[in-house]
Scaffold this motif. Structure first.
Motif, short mmCIF file in Angstrom:
data_model
loop_
_atom_site.label_atom_id
_atom_site.label_comp_id
_atom_site.label_asym_id
_atom_site.label_seq_id
_atom_site.Cartn_x
_atom_site.Cartn_y
_atom_site.Cartn_z
N SER A 1 0.86 -1.18 0.00
CA SER A 1 0.00 0.00 0.00
C SER A 1 0.90 1.23 0.00
N ALA A 2 0.36 2.32 -0.50
CA ALA A 2 1.17 3.54 -0.60
C ALA A 2 0.31 4.76 -0.36
N ARG A 3 0.94 5.77 0.23
CA ARG A 3 0.37 7.10 0.32
C ARG A 3 1.27 8.02 -0.50
N ALA A 4 0.65 8.85 -1.33
CA ALA A 4 1.42 9.68 -2.26
C ALA A 4 1.10 11.15 -2.05
N LEU A 5 2.12 11.95 -1.85
CA LEU A 5 1.96 13.40 -1.74
C LEU A 5 1.77 13.96 -3.14
N VAL A 6 0.63 14.63 -3.38
CA VAL A 6 0.33 15.18 -4.69
C VAL A 6 -0.16 16.61 -4.52
N ARG A 7 0.14 17.46 -5.50
CA ARG A 7 -0.27 18.86 -5.40
C ARG A 7 -1.77 19.02 -5.48
N ARG A 8 -2.43 18.14 -6.22
CA ARG A 8 -3.88 18.14 -6.32
C ARG A 8 -4.29 16.70 -6.60
N ASP A 9 -5.57 16.42 -6.48
CA ASP A 9 -6.04 15.06 -6.71
C ASP A 9 -5.96 14.78 -8.21
N PRO A 10 -4.93 14.07 -8.68
CA PRO A 10 -4.71 13.95 -10.13
C PRO A 10 -5.46 12.78 -10.75
N ASP A 11 -5.66 12.87 -12.04
CA ASP A 11 -6.23 11.76 -12.78
C ASP A 11 -5.21 10.62 -12.83
N GLY A 12 -5.71 9.42 -12.85
CA GLY A 12 -4.82 8.27 -13.03
C GLY A 12 -4.18 7.75 -11.77
N LEU A 13 -4.49 8.33 -10.60
CA LEU A 13 -3.89 7.85 -9.36
C LEU A 13 -4.90 7.11 -8.48
N ALA A 14 -6.11 6.92 -8.98
CA ALA A 14 -7.10 6.19 -8.21
C ALA A 14 -6.80 4.69 -8.31
N ALA A 15 -6.47 4.08 -7.18
CA ALA A 15 -6.18 2.65 -7.15
C ALA A 15 -6.40 2.16 -5.73
N SER A 16 -6.72 0.89 -5.61
CA SER A 16 -7.04 0.35 -4.30
C SER A 16 -5.85 0.38 -3.35
N HIS A 17 -4.64 0.33 -3.90
CA HIS A 17 -3.44 0.28 -3.07
C HIS A 17 -2.88 1.67 -2.76
#
Length: 345
Positions: free
Chosen positions: A35-51
């Motif tokens: 599982s991963a948590r990712a720091l992103v500037r905004r909620d981006p497309d293509g990062l929706a995943a169960s993990h």
């Protein structure tokens, strides 16, 4: 962390070239094992995943609330890939150095290791041929100096916490999503220009193999390894300018070589001292492309396995050229956005 425990990662720079490759790699893992948590500037497309859990935020403006969401209470490994690669020296200092400092100051006790993406540019602009990790650092650009400063912050923080930390130093990274290295070299090839002799060689790795390297290192750190220090990243065999041009020629129609332009570190250093920013930038790009920059990857091979790094880079670059050819057919593809020198130094 027990061997059968899920691997937990915290990722910065997840929407960048290497970060997206790492997310592709994680998506192929069986459900529940990572599982991963990712720091992103905004909620981006293509990062929706169960993990994956996106956490809105940025460096160096990492708020306490953001840090609380980003770092889990369970044991985890930080994969720090965020960085500012193009712009003013002040931006390199603000993001690469101060941003890293702030990120590390927020690390909880549950962090058991750090993997940080750096660059071989910290060794300097002069030719490197088969150097290992004992080679002295000598950064000569503002970007490279900021990268070295970030490396030092990571290693100092890990030593203070008695955890493992690995700073990764690739030279050229190619493959899916490459907007700099091969597009820049392709522009030179289409102009019939060869910088240097054509026999100068570089360390290279496909971005998806780089992601696999990162994942294997994270697994080692999650198991309690306290390895610390730099690791040179690339295939065991470097690749020459002429071999890259040949690989590009399998996917693109190229003219014959019209000009071979010698590159001398003495001449480029003289150019870099002149008070003309454009000339300084040209000198840097000539050094990057026109001189050898390859390193031994023996240490990395011992950690991640020889088979991953024993691939023929000519085959890998030819495959990357096919990716680039497919991207070039897209109406949104623009090689003009990439530096003619390839990867920023």
């Amino acid at each position: 962390m027990a061997q059968d425990s899920p691997l937990r990662l915290v990722i910065t720079g997840a929407t960048g070239f290497t970060g997206r490759a790492l997310l592709r790699r994680l998506a192929s893992e069986p459900r529940g094992l990572v599982s991963a948590r990712a720091l992103v500037r905004r909620d981006p497309d293509g990062l929706a995943a169960s993990h994956l859990t996106p956490v809105p935020g940025s460096l160096p403006d990492l708020s306490p609330d953001c840090a609380a969401q980003l770092f889990p209470a369970e044991p985890h490994v930080l994969v720090h890939l965020a960085g500012h690669n193009v712009g003013r020296p002040a931006d390199f200092q603000r993001v690469n150095v101060e941003g890293t400092r702030q990120l590390l100051s927020a690390l909880p006790a549950s962090c058991v290791g750090i993997v940080h993406g750096s660059s071989l540019s910290v060794l300097g602009q002069a030719a490197q041929e088969g150097v290992d990790e004992t080679e002295p650092t000598a950064p000569q650009t503002a970007l490279a100096r900021s990268r070295l400063a970030a490396e030092q912050l990571v290693l100092e923080a890990a030593q203070a916490r008695r955890i493992g930390a690995l700073v990764l130093r690739p030279r050229f990274v190619v493959g899916q999503g490459d907007a700099a290295t091969l597009p820049g070299l392709l522009r030179l090839a289409r102009q019939g220009v060869v910088l240097g002799t054509g026999q100068q060689r570089w360390s290279v790795i496909d971005v998806d193999d780089y992601a696999e390297v990162i994942l294997r290192l994270c697994r080692r750190l999650s198991m309690g390894s306290v390895m610390r220090g730099p690791l040179h990243v690339g295939y065991s065999r470097p690749i020459s300018f002429d071999e890259v041009r040949s690989a590009l020629g399998q996917s693109f129609e190229l003219p014959p070589v019209r000009w071979r332009i010698p590159v001398s570190i003495r001449a480029t250093r003289w150019m870099a001292r002149l008070p003309l920013s454009g000339l300084r930038g040209l000198a840097t790009r000539m050094e990057l492309v026109g001189l050898s920059h390859h390193a031994r990857t023996t240490r990395l091979s011992a950690v991640v396995g020889a088979s991953l790094l024993d691939q023929d880079p000519r085959v890998v670059v030819a495959r990357a050229a096919r990716h680039l050819c497919g991207a070039a057919a897209s109406p949104t593809f623009q090689t003009s956005s990439a530096s003619s020198s390839g990867t920023p130094t």
